[in-house]
Every structure is written in structure tokens, then in C-alpha cells.
Design a protein around this motif. Structure first.
Motif, PDB file in Angstrom:
ATOM      1  N   GLY A 242      34.425  39.305  52.126  1.00  0.00           N
ATOM      2  CA  GLY A 242      34.026  40.276  51.159  1.00  0.00           C
ATOM      3  C   GLY A 242      34.904  41.391  51.226  1.00  0.00           C
ATOM      4  O   GLY A 242      34.032  42.201  49.496  1.00  0.00           O
ATOM      5  N   GLY A 243      34.681  42.106  51.747  1.00  0.00           N
ATOM      6  CA  GLY A 243      35.574  43.499  51.431  1.00  0.00           C
ATOM      7  C   GLY A 243      36.754  43.458  50.639  1.00  0.00           C
ATOM      8  O   GLY A 243      37.533  44.225  49.968  1.00  0.00           O
ATOM      9  N   ILE A 244      37.645  42.968  50.810  1.00  0.00           N
ATOM     10  CA  ILE A 244      39.168  41.531  49.696  1.00  0.00           C
ATOM     11  C   ILE A 244      38.842  41.946  48.333  1.00  0.00           C
ATOM     12  O   ILE A 244      38.426  42.789  47.578  1.00  0.00           O
ATOM     13  N   LEU A 245      36.888  41.159  48.035  1.00  0.00           N
ATOM     14  CA  LEU A 245      36.977  41.077  47.174  1.00  0.00           C
ATOM     15  C   LEU A 245      35.689  42.240  46.178  1.00  0.00           C
ATOM     16  O   LEU A 245      36.368  42.142  45.184  1.00  0.00           O
ATOM     17  N   GLY A 246      35.197  43.042  47.208  1.00  0.00           N
ATOM     18  CA  GLY A 246      35.141  43.338  46.517  1.00  0.00           C
ATOM     19  C   GLY A 246      35.710  44.948  46.375  1.00  0.00           C
ATOM     20  O   GLY A 246      35.452  45.654  44.964  1.00  0.00           O
ATOM     21  N   ALA A 247      36.930  45.349  46.851  1.00  0.00           N
ATOM     22  CA  ALA A 247      37.845  46.229  46.441  1.00  0.00           C
ATOM     23  C   ALA A 247      38.263  45.596  44.871  1.00  0.00           C
ATOM     24  O   ALA A 247      38.776  46.142  44.258  1.00  0.00           O
ATOM     25  N   LEU A 248      38.780  44.561  44.922  1.00  0.00           N
ATOM     26  CA  LEU A 248      39.269  43.789  43.729  1.00  0.00           C
ATOM     27  C   LEU A 248      38.345  43.796  42.888  1.00  0.00           C
ATOM     28  O   LEU A 248      39.103  44.384  41.242  1.00  0.00           O
ATOM     29  N   VAL A 249      37.005  43.934  43.066  1.00  0.00           N
ATOM     30  CA  VAL A 249      35.679  44.371  41.761  1.00  0.00           C
ATOM     31  C   VAL A 249      35.822  45.372  41.244  1.00  0.00           C
ATOM     32  O   VAL A 249      35.682  45.805  40.300  1.00  0.00           O
ATOM     33  N   ALA A 250      35.581  46.437  42.115  1.00  0.00           N
ATOM     34  CA  ALA A 250      36.174  47.888  42.107  1.00  0.00           C
ATOM     35  C   ALA A 250      36.770  48.417  41.115  1.00  0.00           C
ATOM     36  O   ALA A 250      37.105  48.980  40.294  1.00  0.00           O
ATOM     37  N   ALA A 251      38.303  47.441  41.507  1.00  0.00           N
ATOM     38  CA  ALA A 251      39.323  48.075  40.639  1.00  0.00           C
ATOM     39  C   ALA A 251      39.202  47.454  39.095  1.00  0.00           C
ATOM     40  O   ALA A 251      40.121  48.063  38.328  1.00  0.00           O
ATOM     41  N   HIS A 252      38.964  46.011  38.974  1.00  0.00           N
ATOM     42  CA  HIS A 252      38.243  45.659  37.774  1.00  0.00           C
ATOM     43  C   HIS A 252      36.934  45.885  37.304  1.00  0.00           C
ATOM     44  O   HIS A 252      36.485  45.240  36.408  1.00  0.00           O
ATOM     45  N   SER A 253      36.014  47.386  37.459  1.00  0.00           N
ATOM     46  CA  SER A 253      35.173  47.248  37.087  1.00  0.00           C
ATOM     47  C   SER A 253      34.296  46.640  35.809  1.00  0.00           C
ATOM     48  O   SER A 253      33.283  46.385  35.420  1.00  0.00           O
ATOM     49  N   GLU A 254      35.231  48.104  35.133  1.00  0.00           N
ATOM     50  CA  GLU A 254      35.094  48.377  33.633  1.00  0.00           C
ATOM     51  C   GLU A 254      34.994  46.556  32.590  1.00  0.00           C
ATOM     52  O   GLU A 254      34.524  46.495  32.103  1.00  0.00           O
ATOM     53  N   ALA A 255      36.023  45.967  33.312  1.00  0.00           N
ATOM     54  CA  ALA A 255      36.489  44.306  32.689  1.00  0.00           C
ATOM     55  C   ALA A 255      35.109  43.569  33.332  1.00  0.00           C
ATOM     56  O   ALA A 255      34.406  42.788  32.652  1.00  0.00           O
ATOM     57  N   VAL A 256      34.892  44.371  34.824  1.00  0.00           N
ATOM     58  CA  VAL A 256      33.712  42.759  34.622  1.00  0.00           C
ATOM     59  C   VAL A 256      32.597  43.391  34.375  1.00  0.00           C
ATOM     60  O   VAL A 256      31.889  42.146  33.339  1.00  0.00           O
ATOM     61  N   ARG A 257      32.503  44.333  33.559  1.00  0.00           N
ATOM     62  CA  ARG A 257      31.219  44.966  32.738  1.00  0.00           C
ATOM     63  C   ARG A 257      30.760  44.113  31.925  1.00  0.00           C
ATOM     64  O   ARG A 257      30.123  43.487  31.118  1.00  0.00           O
TER      65      ARG A 257
END
Length: 311
Positions: A242-257
Motif C-alpha cells: 500500500g505504501g509503495i502504491l501510494g507513493a507511485l500514485v502521488a508522483a503521477h497524481s496529475e496524470a491519474v486525475r
């Protein structure tokens, strides 16, 4: 068909800082994890997020949590002792880029205020990784047989193991489990098909944990990572994921939104990095089960070496 996620594909999603980056540009991850009964889950997830290269981790303790039993420290105190660089408390003027919720929590002990706070995140704009004790929040009232998903606006990725997947399936009102389903593993294509049906129903990406981890998006992208080293089958490693995934998602947040379907490759990358770190820690680089026993914190500590090897 399910696509096997490779190390080369994963490397494209591992964030590397540039000369113009600061801690905010590298991603701010909020974590609402752990509890009085399970403070270790918060430590494992926060440690994994830091080791994956996020710019900042903001830890928010559960609202109205019960007193810590057995002489355990409060989760905030445990996180501070393990990772003193962590920031504490609700976000102020600068919101978080992504959130991890649910790891190490029990919905039966959740206060009404905590439930409200979690639902506000799920109705927000920042992507959310939903684990363990928060998975019930994606179905209406978390009631079995309700047959409906909540109207969530946040891009979401769910991280159930086999038993949690079965409870989500029932709560979503999807009837009997599909032919070929096996909570312990079984046919990866059958598991991917089941995950795809649930992802479409809940309008969320589903990361179904197992020896072969499957990551399926609502629009039908099927990705597989593994088989993982068997040494990963130990308590707390899900909190690390969960921590690994959260860090990756935070780093790519704008693209994911802009495109929540990107949670598929990010989930598969997190699973692959998680396994790579476990192999490093266990000295089981071929994932054969040879090597040595490990604990979850060993996996978190090995993330930088695995990250470097993949990147």
C-alpha cells in the motif's frame, strides 16, 4: 487477455527527481492508516512510501480512535519513532496529491467522524488507494447484497486479497462467485475475469493480491505481475505494498486525475517493485522459494535497492 507486466514497462513508471524538483513536485502522499490496535501497519506503509521516493508523507491518525491496548504506542507515536521526517496532521493550504486509507484499520471500530472523513476523501479529486479496513466504503453502506457502488469522484484503486475480494463481490450484489474462482490462487485468467467484473461494477481499479497479482481497470485493461517470491506470504507485506502504491500514485497524481485508467499500470508496477524488494531481502532473486525468511519491514528496507535495479 491478461498482459504480463515486465520490468522494462515498470521502469517507465518509477519516478526519478530532476534538478528543478522539490518535495512538493515529487508528490505529497497522505496516509490515513493504522490504529490503536494495529500501529505497526502505519509504520510499514509510511516506511515503504518514503523508501519508494515520495517527496513528503503526511500521516493522519484515525479520528476518535480507541485507547492503545497492551501498552502499544499510538500510531502517530510509532510512525514518528520510525520515520521522523514524516509530517503529521490534516493538510492545510497545500492538499495531498494522493491518499492511502484502510491499512491496519477495523471498520467495526471506526467512529462516525472517521467514516465521514474517509468518505470525503473518496468524494474528492485526489486519487485514493483503498486497502483492508476501508474496502467496505466503496459499496453503499457496506451492506451485503446492496448491489450498488457509491458515487465516488476520486480515482480509486482497491487492493483486496482473496477473502476481501469475496466480501466485496457479495457487498456489490454480484451473486455467486464465478466459475473457476479460487481465493488462494488458481487460474489467473479466471481471477482476472472476476476482477474485471468487479472493477466495472465498482468503477474502480482492482489490484487482486496473490502469487500472481492482477491489476484490472474499469475499462478492461488486465495486467499481471508475478509469480512473486513465496517469502512474501507473511504478515504486514500488504501494508508495505500500500505504501509503495501510494507513493507511485502521488508522483503521477496529475496524470491519474486526467485518466484514472493509469492506476492499472501503476498498480502493476507497485506489485512488481514489491516483489523485487522481497527478492532482494530474501536473497531469492529467481523467486523459487530458496533464500531466507524475511519480515515485512525487511521488504520496505530493500525497496531502494530494488528500485535502482528496476530503474
Amino acid at each position: 487477455m491478461t498482459e504480463r507486466w515486465t520490468r522494462d514497462r515498470a521502469a517507465e513508471w518509477l519516478p526519478r527527481p530532476g534538478a528543478g524538483d522539490d518535495k512538493y513536485r515529487r508528490g505529497v502522499l497522505g496516509m490515513r492508516t493504522g490504529s490503536a490496535h494495529y500501529p505497526g501497519a502505519a509504520v510499514l506503509g509510511v516506511s515503504a512510501a518514503w523508501r519508494t521516493g515520495v517527496g513528503m508523507v503526511r500521516y493522519v491518525a484515525p479520528t476518535d480512535d480507541s485507547p492503545a491496548p497492551y501498552g502499544l504506542p499510538a500510531p502517530s507515536a510509532a510512525v514518528l519513532a520510525a520515520r521522523p521526517e514524516t509530517v503529521f496532521g490534516e493538510p492545510g493550504s497545500r492538499p495531498c496529491d494522493a491518499w492511502v486509507v484502510g491499512s491496519g484499520t477495523d471498520p467495526g471500530r471506526r467512529s462516525p467522524d472517521e467514516r465521514t472523513a474517509l468518505l470525503e476523501l473518496l468524494r474528492g479529486e485526489a486519487p485514493v488507494v483503498i486497502d483492508a479496513g476501508a474496502l467496505d466504503l466503496v459499496t453503499v453502506d457496506g451492506e451485503a447484497g446492496s448491489g450498488a457502488a457509491r458515487r465516488l469522484t476520486a480515482p480509486t484503486i482497491l487492493t483486496p486479497h482473496g477473502g476481501e475480494f469475496e466480501r466485496l463481490w457479495e457487498a456489490a450484489g454480484m451473486g455467486g462467485l464465478p466459475e473457476g474462482w479460487d481465493p488462494r490462487g488458481g487460474d489467473p485468467e479466471a481471477r482476472a475475469a472476476a476482477a474485471g467484473r468487479l472493477a466495472e461494477r465498482l468503477r474502480a481499479t482492482v489490484l487482486l493480491k496473490g502469487s500472481i497479482t492482477l491489476c484490472v481497470t474499469p475499462n478492461g485493461e488486465h495486467l499481471a505481475a508475478g509469480p512473486a517470491t513465496p517469502w512474501l506470504a507473511t504478515a504486514g507485506t500488504g501494508d508495505v505494498l500500500g505504501g509503495i502504491l501510494g507513493a507511485l500514485v502521488a508522483a503521477h497524481s496529475e496524470a491519474v486525475r486526467r485518466n484514472p485508467e493509469l492506476l492499472g499500470p501503476l498498480g502493476a508496477t507497485a506489485a512488481l517493485l514489491h516483489d523485487a524488494a522481497a527478492r532482494v531481502a530474501a536473497h531469492d532473486l529467481e523467486a523459487t522459494g530458496c533464500g531466507r525468511p524475511i519480515a515485512a519491514l525487511d521488504v520496505a528496507d530493500a525497496i531502494p535497492e530494488a528500485f535502482a535495479a528496476l530503474a
